[in-house]
Every structure is written in structure tokens, then in C-alpha cells.
Motif scaffolding. Structure first.
Motif, mmCIF file in Angstrom:
data_model
loop_
_atom_site.group_PDB
_atom_site.id
_atom_site.type_symbol
_atom_site.label_atom_id
_atom_site.label_comp_id
_atom_site.label_asym_id
_atom_site.label_seq_id
_atom_site.Cartn_x
_atom_site.Cartn_y
_atom_site.Cartn_z
ATOM 1 N N ALA A 163 -12.409 -9.377 -19.310
ATOM 2 C CA ALA A 163 -12.916 -8.214 -18.579
ATOM 3 C C ALA A 163 -13.844 -8.651 -17.448
ATOM 4 O O ALA A 163 -13.786 -8.118 -16.326
ATOM 5 N N HIS A 164 -14.700 -9.621 -17.721
ATOM 6 C CA HIS A 164 -15.601 -10.122 -16.682
ATOM 7 C C HIS A 164 -14.822 -10.873 -15.598
ATOM 8 O O HIS A 164 -15.145 -10.769 -14.404
ATOM 9 N N PHE A 165 -13.802 -11.620 -16.007
ATOM 10 C CA PHE A 165 -12.993 -12.341 -15.027
ATOM 11 C C PHE A 165 -12.270 -11.367 -14.094
ATOM 12 O O PHE A 165 -12.314 -11.525 -12.863
ATOM 13 N N PHE A 166 -11.619 -10.369 -14.667
ATOM 14 C CA PHE A 166 -10.888 -9.422 -13.829
ATOM 15 C C PHE A 166 -11.834 -8.557 -12.989
ATOM 16 O O PHE A 166 -11.480 -8.132 -11.886
ATOM 17 N N SER A 167 -13.032 -8.310 -13.486
ATOM 18 C CA SER A 167 -14.037 -7.634 -12.671
ATOM 19 C C SER A 167 -14.392 -8.474 -11.449
ATOM 20 O O SER A 167 -14.554 -7.950 -10.339
ATOM 21 N N SER A 168 -14.476 -9.802 -11.643
ATOM 22 C CA SER A 168 -14.761 -10.697 -10.518
ATOM 23 C C SER A 168 -13.635 -10.673 -9.489
ATOM 24 O O SER A 168 -13.883 -10.729 -8.278
ATOM 25 N N VAL A 169 -12.399 -10.597 -9.969
ATOM 26 C CA VAL A 169 -11.258 -10.490 -9.055
ATOM 27 C C VAL A 169 -11.404 -9.248 -8.185
ATOM 28 O O VAL A 169 -11.177 -9.277 -6.961
ATOM 29 N N TYR A 170 -11.810 -8.147 -8.792
ATOM 30 C CA TYR A 170 -11.986 -6.900 -8.055
ATOM 31 C C TYR A 170 -13.069 -7.050 -6.989
ATOM 32 O O TYR A 170 -12.919 -6.577 -5.855
ATOM 33 N N ILE A 171 -14.186 -7.722 -7.330
ATOM 34 C CA ILE A 171 -15.265 -7.919 -6.367
ATOM 35 C C ILE A 171 -14.784 -8.761 -5.184
ATOM 36 O O ILE A 171 -15.076 -8.451 -4.019
ATOM 37 N N VAL A 172 -14.041 -9.824 -5.471
ATOM 38 C CA VAL A 172 -13.525 -10.674 -4.399
ATOM 39 C C VAL A 172 -12.614 -9.873 -3.480
ATOM 40 O O VAL A 172 -12.660 -10.023 -2.254
ATOM 41 N N TRP A 173 -11.786 -9.002 -4.047
ATOM 42 C CA TRP A 173 -10.883 -8.193 -3.226
ATOM 43 C C TRP A 173 -11.680 -7.326 -2.258
ATOM 44 O O TRP A 173 -11.297 -7.172 -1.089
ATOM 45 N N ILE A 174 -12.781 -6.740 -2.726
ATOM 46 C CA ILE A 174 -13.598 -5.873 -1.865
ATOM 47 C C ILE A 174 -14.069 -6.638 -0.634
ATOM 48 O O ILE A 174 -14.069 -6.113 0.485
ATOM 49 N N ALA A 175 -14.469 -7.904 -0.818
ATOM 50 C CA ALA A 175 -14.939 -8.706 0.307
ATOM 51 C C ALA A 175 -13.787 -9.224 1.158
ATOM 52 O O ALA A 175 -13.947 -9.449 2.361
ATOM 53 N N LEU A 176 -12.626 -9.419 0.539
ATOM 54 C CA LEU A 176 -11.502 -10.050 1.232
ATOM 55 C C LEU A 176 -11.007 -9.233 2.409
ATOM 56 O O LEU A 176 -10.676 -9.791 3.463
#
Length: 377
Positions: A163-176
Motif C-alpha cells: 500500500a505504501h509502495f503504490f501510494s508512492s507511485v501515485y505521488i510520483v505520477w502527480i509530479a511527472l
């Protein structure tokens, strides 16, 4: 290259991006009048007309300052004069009038799309009040032979670290997304590639906004909360709670309190990632960039379903939307041979005056793009 090969036939730069933005702006005004809902600045904390020019100027500074400092050499006798001369040379090389026009045109079209998209997305629940989550959940279970896709991923990956890993993926997408726009408009010198990408993202937003109005959904995280009850608190869970509060407030005040941002079909997380992957593939960026893009695409698909932002059918629709946007944008920006889209190199640029001999580090000419790596800076 003749007009038939080029496909532009004299169309101005970012023409389709402007069409998409103006179309969304017209929808914004129409829905505002029909529903008596005020049009809002999507960035209430720092207004967009301040924030986005600041982002562009910051990106320009990142582009030129290191080049100037490197070319000027170490501080010492006459360093100030060298710095000023080098700065003028680098600015002429990196930011001629043509590129200022390109970047400002692109960011203006992009921001118009963004602001109008946010307003159309926010008003969707007022224009079309029915929610279709139950129907999409049924389609998901049909596609997964009676199983819930999110529950299946929870069983596969667990409900702890994943859950924490996939949350990090979501954060990276926002910046991408904003970073990729900055690369396309500010740092690249291959304007055909940059225009293609920015136009495709504008189409992603325009098509996504129409689907949000035509088929309103809130996503599994809101319509099937029990499936996600075992996930730990993460950035995404806090964001989801905040977004739901915004939606409740927006609906309760008939749009007076701000913008709501909840809509699931189609997944623009997946759609824009598909756009990124297909564009970097089409313009033949370095192999490691292409592999990274497709890997992140796969992680985005998993994250959006695992965390409950989207149904699996939203993912399918988003991928199709992103691919369609790339094709149409390729045709519209002249990146095609016949009806097959592919990058058409920029025309050869005229050389600028060479740097003086005592400043060998300064850039001297603007060269044509290399066919093997047409979007490399």
C-alpha cells in the motif's frame, strides 16, 4: 518537406491544443450558466496565472544558469565580464525569439486546457446526477471471472508495504505530468516532439472531461469502501478523504465552496501514462527511458486498481483514450507520413554567431535534430 508529407498545411503551432482548450472553456461557461455555478480558479492557494509563469521561468533558469556558470569557468580576474558575455551567448543559443514564442504558446494552451478541465470535472455531478459505479463493478467482476480486481491485488501483494509502495507511485505520477510538460516546452529543442506531446495531453484532458460528464463515477474507494478498509493509512488514503470532503462541500454549497475532483471513468492516470509511453516510443528516446516509461505505466495500472481510484474497465478506457490522443495529436501536428504517425524532424536551424575564442565553453550553433534520438536535448 511538402505539405502532403508534413500534414500540417500551414496550421499554427498547438492549434489542436487550443481547440481542445477553447472547447473545454466553452463547456465550462455553458455548464456554469445552466447550473448557476461559478467558474473557479483551480489553484486557489497560488493563482494559476502566477504559479505557471513562475514554473516556466524557473524551468528556464534551470535550463540556462548551469550552462552559463559552466561556460564562464571558475571565478577570477574578469569573471564578471565573462559571465555577462557568456550569459548573452547562451540566451541567444537557448532562447531565441522563436523558442520563446513556442514555449509561451504551448504553456498558455496547456493551462487553458487544465483550468477548464478542472471546472468541467467539478461540475459533472450537477450536469449528470446518476452514478454508474455499480454497473462498472459488474463489468469488472465479469472480466475477472466473478472476482473483484482490487481484492485480487490485495491478496496477491498484501495490504501492508504494498500500500505504501503504490501510494508512492501515485505521488510520483502527480509530479511527472508538470515535469514532462516542462521538458516538452522548455528543455527540448525539437519542437515537433514537444508540440506533439503537449497537444496529446490536452486531448487527454478534453476527452476525459467529456467522459466524466457522460458517465459519472466516483471509483471503488468511495463506492465500495469495505474492500479497502484493511489498507493502512498512507498519503493516498489521506488524499482520498480530503477529496471526498471537498466533494461533499461542493455539492452542499452548489459549487460555491470550491472544486471537487472526483471522477473515475476513464482513468487519466493511465491515459496520460499511455500517452507518455507512446510518444517516447515514437520519438525514439533512449532505450532506458522507454523501458522506464512502460514499467511505470504498469505500476500505474496496478496502483490505480489496488488503491481503489479506478475500476479495471477505467484502466482499459484510459489506455484507449491515451493511444487515441497520441494518434490524433500526431496527425494534427504534422508528425505523420500519409496516415501513419511518426516524428517529422524540425527544419535545420540557422547558425548563430560563434562564441568568441576566449569563451570556448559557450554554445555556438543550433543544429538539426539527430534522427536516432530526435527528442534528446
Amino acid at each position: 518537406m511538402n505539405d502532403h508529407q508534413d500534414g500540417r498545411r500551414g496550421a499554427p503551432s498547438f492549434a489542436l491544443a487550443w481547440v481542445a482548450g477553447l472547447g473545454l472553456a466553452a463547456l465550462t461557461v455553458l455548464f456554469s450558466q445552466l447550473e448557476d455555478i461559478p467558474i473557479k480558479d483551480p489553484d486557489s492557494l497560488v493563482p494559476g496565472y502566477i504559479r505557471f509563469p513562475a514554473i516556466v521561468l524557473g524551468a528556464i533558469a534551470i535550463d540556462v544558469v548551469p550552462r552559463i556558470l559552466y561556460a564562464a569557468g571558475r571565478p577570477g580576474s574578469g569573471w564578471g565580464a565573462r559571465l555577462r558575455t557568456t550569459a548573452r551567448t547562451v540566451m541567444r543559443e537557448r532562447w531565441p525569439r522563436s523558442h520563446w514564442k513556442f514555449a509561451l504558446n504551448g504553456v498558455a494552451a496547456w493551462y487553458l486546457c487544465y483550468a477548464a478541465f478542472r471546472n468541467v470535472k467539478s461540475v459533472a455531478p450537477f450536469v449528470h446526477e446518476k452514478i454508474y459505479d455499480a454497473q462498472l463493478a459488474d463489468i469488472d467482476k465479469f472480466l475477472f471471472a466473478g472476482h473483484d480486481p482490487a481484492a485480487t491485488l490485495h491478496a496477491w501483494f498484501g495490504t501492508g508495504l504494498a500500500a505504501h509502495f503504490f501510494s508512492s507511485v501515485y505521488i510520483v505520477w502527480i509530479a511527472l505530468v508538470p515535469v514532462s510538460i516542462a521538458i516538452a516546452l522548455v528543455w527540448t529543442r525539437h519542437t515537433r516532439a514537444g508540440e506533439w506531446y503537449v497537444t496529446a495531453v490536452a486531448l487527454d484532458w478534453a476527452l476525459g472531461a467529456v467522459l466524466y460528464v457522460a458517465l459519472p463515477t466516483v471509483g471503488p474507494i468511495y463506492s465500495d469502501r469495505g474492500t479497502f478498509a484493511d489498507l493502512p493509512e498512507t498519503y493516498v488514503s489521506r488524499l482520498a478523504a480530503s477529496m471526498w470532503d471537498d466533494r461533499v462541500s461542493t455539492l452542499a454549497t452548489h459549487g460555491e465552496s470550491g472544486l471537487q475532483t472526483i471522477a473515475a471513468f476513464a482513468s487519466l492516470h493511465v491515459g496520460i501514462m499511455m500517452t507518455i509511453c507512446l510518444v517516447v516510443q515514437a520519438i525514439k528516446l533512449a532505450r532506458w527511458i522507454r523501458i522506464s516509461a512502460w514499467t511505470f505505466f504498469a505500476l500505474t495500472v496496478l496502483a490505480t486498481v489496488y488503491l481503489g481510484w479506478h475500476f479495471f474497465v477505467d484502466v482499459l478506457a484510459g489506455a484507449a483514450l491515451g493511444a487515441f490522443a497520441v494518434y490524433v495529436a500526431g496527425v494534427a501536428t504534422g508528425n505523420r507520413i500519409g496516415w501513419r504517425v511518426q516524428l517529422v524532424p524540425d527544419p535545420v536551424s540557422a547558425p548563430v554567431a560563434p562564441a568568441s575564442p576566449e569563451h570556448p565553453g559557450a554554445l555556438a550553433t543550433r543544429s538539426a535534430p539527430q534522427p536516432d534520438h530526435p527528442a534528446a536535448d
